[in-house]
Design a protein around this motif. Sequence first.
Motif, PDB file in Angstrom:
ATOM      1  N   TYR A  21       0.847  -1.182   0.000  1.00 37.89           N
ATOM      2  CA  TYR A  21       0.000   0.000   0.000  1.00 37.89           C
ATOM      3  C   TYR A  21       0.886   1.237   0.000  1.00 37.89           C
ATOM      4  O   TYR A  21       2.026   1.202   0.444  1.00 37.89           O
ATOM      5  CB  TYR A  21      -0.846   0.069   1.282  1.00 37.89           C
ATOM      6  CG  TYR A  21      -1.842  -1.028   1.483  1.00 37.89           C
ATOM      7  CD1 TYR A  21      -1.485  -2.214   2.123  1.00 37.89           C
ATOM      8  CD2 TYR A  21      -3.163  -0.868   1.077  1.00 37.89           C
ATOM      9  CE1 TYR A  21      -2.416  -3.220   2.335  1.00 37.89           C
ATOM     10  CE2 TYR A  21      -4.107  -1.870   1.286  1.00 37.89           C
ATOM     11  CZ  TYR A  21      -3.713  -3.031   1.912  1.00 37.89           C
ATOM     12  OH  TYR A  21      -4.646  -4.025   2.129  1.00 37.89           O
ATOM     13  N   GLN A  71       0.359   5.286   1.581  1.00 40.60           N
ATOM     14  CA  GLN A  71      -0.504   6.059   2.461  1.00 40.60           C
ATOM     15  C   GLN A  71      -0.166   7.521   2.310  1.00 40.60           C
ATOM     16  O   GLN A  71       0.977   7.934   2.537  1.00 40.60           O
ATOM     17  CB  GLN A  71      -0.322   5.611   3.921  1.00 40.60           C
ATOM     18  CG  GLN A  71      -1.260   6.312   4.888  1.00 40.60           C
ATOM     19  CD  GLN A  71      -1.113   5.778   6.310  1.00 40.60           C
ATOM     20  OE1 GLN A  71      -0.051   5.317   6.705  1.00 40.60           O
ATOM     21  NE2 GLN A  71      -2.194   5.811   7.073  1.00 40.60           N
ATOM     22  N   LEU A  82      -5.907  10.743   1.665  1.00 41.09           N
ATOM     23  CA  LEU A  82      -6.255   9.693   0.695  1.00 41.09           C
ATOM     24  C   LEU A  82      -6.297   8.309   1.330  1.00 41.09           C
ATOM     25  O   LEU A  82      -6.738   7.347   0.699  1.00 41.09           O
ATOM     26  CB  LEU A  82      -5.258   9.690  -0.462  1.00 41.09           C
ATOM     27  CG  LEU A  82      -5.232  10.950  -1.320  1.00 41.09           C
ATOM     28  CD1 LEU A  82      -4.141  10.854  -2.378  1.00 41.09           C
ATOM     29  CD2 LEU A  82      -6.588  11.190  -1.990  1.00 41.09           C
ATOM     30  N   GLY A  83      -5.799   8.186   2.543  1.00 44.29           N
ATOM     31  CA  GLY A  83      -5.847   6.893   3.215  1.00 44.29           C
ATOM     32  C   GLY A  83      -4.861   5.900   2.630  1.00 44.29           C
ATOM     33  O   GLY A  83      -3.892   6.273   1.950  1.00 44.29           O
ATOM     34  N   LEU A  84      -5.125   4.625   2.869  1.00 47.24           N
ATOM     35  CA  LEU A  84      -4.288   3.555   2.331  1.00 47.24           C
ATOM     36  C   LEU A  84      -4.846   3.109   0.985  1.00 47.24           C
ATOM     37  O   LEU A  84      -6.029   2.791   0.878  1.00 47.24           O
ATOM     38  CB  LEU A  84      -4.284   2.345   3.278  1.00 47.24           C
ATOM     39  CG  LEU A  84      -3.219   2.328   4.368  1.00 47.24           C
ATOM     40  CD1 LEU A  84      -3.613   3.254   5.493  1.00 47.24           C
ATOM     41  CD2 LEU A  84      -3.043   0.907   4.888  1.00 47.24           C
ATOM     42  N   LEU A 102      -4.230   0.417  -2.258  1.00 47.92           N
ATOM     43  CA  LEU A 102      -3.580  -0.839  -2.596  1.00 47.92           C
ATOM     44  C   LEU A 102      -2.864  -0.728  -3.939  1.00 47.92           C
ATOM     45  O   LEU A 102      -3.476  -0.369  -4.951  1.00 47.92           O
ATOM     46  CB  LEU A 102      -4.639  -1.951  -2.641  1.00 47.92           C
ATOM     47  CG  LEU A 102      -4.160  -3.357  -2.927  1.00 47.92           C
ATOM     48  CD1 LEU A 102      -3.218  -3.851  -1.819  1.00 47.92           C
ATOM     49  CD2 LEU A 102      -5.357  -4.299  -3.055  1.00 47.92           C
ATOM     50  N   TYR A 149      -1.248 -13.617  -3.708  1.00 44.86           N
ATOM     51  CA  TYR A 149      -1.833 -14.679  -2.895  1.00 44.86           C
ATOM     52  C   TYR A 149      -1.038 -15.985  -2.996  1.00 44.86           C
ATOM     53  O   TYR A 149      -1.463 -17.009  -2.483  1.00 44.86           O
ATOM     54  CB  TYR A 149      -3.294 -14.915  -3.281  1.00 44.86           C
ATOM     55  CG  TYR A 149      -4.244 -13.879  -2.737  1.00 44.86           C
ATOM     56  CD1 TYR A 149      -5.468 -13.643  -3.341  1.00 44.86           C
ATOM     57  CD2 TYR A 149      -3.910 -13.118  -1.614  1.00 44.86           C
ATOM     58  CE1 TYR A 149      -6.347 -12.687  -2.838  1.00 44.86           C
ATOM     59  CE2 TYR A 149      -4.780 -12.158  -1.112  1.00 44.86           C
ATOM     60  CZ  TYR A 149      -5.991 -11.962  -1.735  1.00 44.86           C
ATOM     61  OH  TYR A 149      -6.850 -11.013  -1.244  1.00 44.86           O
ATOM     62  N   ASP A 179      -5.404  -1.033  -6.786  1.00 43.67           N
ATOM     63  CA  ASP A 179      -6.121   0.136  -7.301  1.00 43.67           C
ATOM     64  C   ASP A 179      -5.221   1.143  -8.014  1.00 43.67           C
ATOM     65  O   ASP A 179      -5.680   1.888  -8.865  1.00 43.67           O
ATOM     66  CB  ASP A 179      -6.852   0.831  -6.144  1.00 43.67           C
ATOM     67  CG  ASP A 179      -7.893  -0.081  -5.520  1.00 43.67           C
ATOM     68  OD1 ASP A 179      -8.005  -0.096  -4.283  1.00 43.67           O
ATOM     69  OD2 ASP A 179      -8.590  -0.782  -6.276  1.00 43.67           O
ATOM     70  N   MET A 200       4.397   7.315   2.066  1.00 39.28           N
ATOM     71  CA  MET A 200       4.675   6.255   3.034  1.00 39.28           C
ATOM     72  C   MET A 200       4.219   4.946   2.392  1.00 39.28           C
ATOM     73  O   MET A 200       3.061   4.835   1.964  1.00 39.28           O
ATOM     74  CB  MET A 200       3.890   6.514   4.320  1.00 39.28           C
ATOM     75  CG  MET A 200       3.970   5.392   5.333  1.00 39.28           C
ATOM     76  SD  MET A 200       5.567   5.298   6.134  1.00 39.28           S
ATOM     77  CE  MET A 200       5.058   5.063   7.840  1.00 39.28           C
ATOM     78  N   LEU A 208       3.613   0.908   2.817  1.00 34.82           N
ATOM     79  CA  LEU A 208       3.341  -0.087   3.844  1.00 34.82           C
ATOM     80  C   LEU A 208       3.160  -1.454   3.221  1.00 34.82           C
ATOM     81  O   LEU A 208       2.433  -1.616   2.243  1.00 34.82           O
ATOM     82  CB  LEU A 208       2.065   0.276   4.610  1.00 34.82           C
ATOM     83  CG  LEU A 208       2.156   1.510   5.500  1.00 34.82           C
ATOM     84  CD1 LEU A 208       0.767   2.034   5.827  1.00 34.82           C
ATOM     85  CD2 LEU A 208       2.915   1.202   6.777  1.00 34.82           C
ATOM     86  N   GLN A 231      -7.487 -14.678   0.861  1.00 36.33           N
ATOM     87  CA  GLN A 231      -8.367 -13.641   1.392  1.00 36.33           C
ATOM     88  C   GLN A 231      -7.557 -12.562   2.094  1.00 36.33           C
ATOM     89  O   GLN A 231      -6.532 -12.845   2.700  1.00 36.33           O
ATOM     90  CB  GLN A 231      -9.359 -14.263   2.380  1.00 36.33           C
ATOM     91  CG  GLN A 231     -10.338 -15.217   1.734  1.00 36.33           C
ATOM     92  CD  GLN A 231     -11.366 -15.720   2.732  1.00 36.33           C
ATOM     93  OE1 GLN A 231     -11.711 -15.019   3.665  1.00 36.33           O
ATOM     94  NE2 GLN A 231     -11.842 -16.927   2.511  1.00 36.33           N
ATOM     95  N   PRO A 232      -8.051 -11.312   2.079  1.00 38.82           N
ATOM     96  CA  PRO A 232      -7.300 -10.205   2.676  1.00 38.82           C
ATOM     97  C   PRO A 232      -7.563 -10.056   4.173  1.00 38.82           C
ATOM     98  O   PRO A 232      -7.108  -9.116   4.800  1.00 38.82           O
ATOM     99  CB  PRO A 232      -7.864  -8.993   1.927  1.00 38.82           C
ATOM    100  CG  PRO A 232      -9.288  -9.369   1.659  1.00 38.82           C
ATOM    101  CD  PRO A 232      -9.286 -10.852   1.396  1.00 38.82           C
ATOM    102  N   GLN A 256      -4.992  -8.223   8.268  1.00 40.39           N
ATOM    103  CA  GLN A 256      -3.653  -7.988   7.762  1.00 40.39           C
ATOM    104  C   GLN A 256      -2.723  -7.491   8.862  1.00 40.39           C
ATOM    105  O   GLN A 256      -3.125  -6.747   9.752  1.00 40.39           O
ATOM    106  CB  GLN A 256      -3.696  -6.993   6.604  1.00 40.39           C
ATOM    107  CG  GLN A 256      -4.435  -7.570   5.400  1.00 40.39           C
ATOM    108  CD  GLN A 256      -4.451  -6.665   4.205  1.00 40.39           C
ATOM    109  OE1 GLN A 256      -3.711  -5.697   4.119  1.00 40.39           O
ATOM    110  NE2 GLN A 256      -5.304  -6.978   3.243  1.00 40.39           N
ATOM    111  N   PHE A 315       0.821  -5.453   9.435  1.00 44.33           N
ATOM    112  CA  PHE A 315       1.603  -4.474   8.693  1.00 44.33           C
ATOM    113  C   PHE A 315       3.035  -4.365   9.205  1.00 44.33           C
ATOM    114  O   PHE A 315       3.305  -4.553  10.397  1.00 44.33           O
ATOM    115  CB  PHE A 315       0.962  -3.088   8.814  1.00 44.33           C
ATOM    116  CG  PHE A 315      -0.264  -2.920   7.962  1.00 44.33           C
ATOM    117  CD1 PHE A 315      -1.497  -3.348   8.406  1.00 44.33           C
ATOM    118  CD2 PHE A 315      -0.172  -2.339   6.707  1.00 44.33           C
ATOM    119  CE1 PHE A 315      -2.625  -3.206   7.614  1.00 44.33           C
ATOM    120  CE2 PHE A 315      -1.299  -2.190   5.906  1.00 44.33           C
ATOM    121  CZ  PHE A 315      -2.523  -2.625   6.367  1.00 44.33           C
TER     122      PHE A 315
END
Lengths: 114, 109
Positions: free
Chosen positions: A35, A37, A41-43, A45, A50, A59, A88, A90, A99-100, A103, A105
């Motif tokens: 990710y 950050q 805008l937040g985190l 992806l 997998y 995204d 930043m 992560l 499956q996510p 998580q 970090f």
Amino acid sequence: DVKVTQSSRYLVKRTGEKVFLECVQDMDHENMFWYRQDPGLGLRLIYFSYDVKMKEKGDIPEGYSVSREKKERFSLILESASTNQTSMYLCASSWVPGQPYEQYFGPGTRLTVT
Amino acid sequence: TQLLEQSPQFLSIQEGENLTVYCNSSSVFSSLQWYRQEPGEGPVLLVTVVTGGEVKKLKRLTFQFGDARKDSSLHITAAQPGDTGLYLCAGEYPDKLIFGTGTRLQVFP
């Protein structure tokens, strides 16, 4: 305890350089994620995986690539760093195959591109 | 694009006060997680809620998942300076987590 480590806490690179960010997890997790950050805008992806040698775009994959040659290691590559990739970064891992869910970090790498 | 909205964005309170943080979406999630992130560190998982209407408690923190699994709340009782940090909710989609933009909490002694 799950431990996710990232190769650098702080990194300063010049525009156009190739940048490698390394992430290692020690809990035999199948899934790994990258990710970025940014304030407001937040985190977001970038890429996830997998399975070993498997990768999927998230995204915002443009300008990035990834490598997963071993289960415990997931690398993020900036092919030609640009100032808008200052952020930043992560890394995370999770234990339920495919499956996510839940998580864990790493501490993050603060990358500055000048 | 899936959206998870958190409110409030910022919260500044005195030690001992109670507070509630909200996480809302128009999407249904398989599960919802709450994380806390301290400056210069990665997020740390606090709790996962899975069932609509589920309530979980973690010491002074109470987490609730909405009946329709579209929203969640985090309530902190008698906040302490150690609760200071960025609180993030994250909804589980089939193959990824969708993170909210976070609530930055500052608790003053």
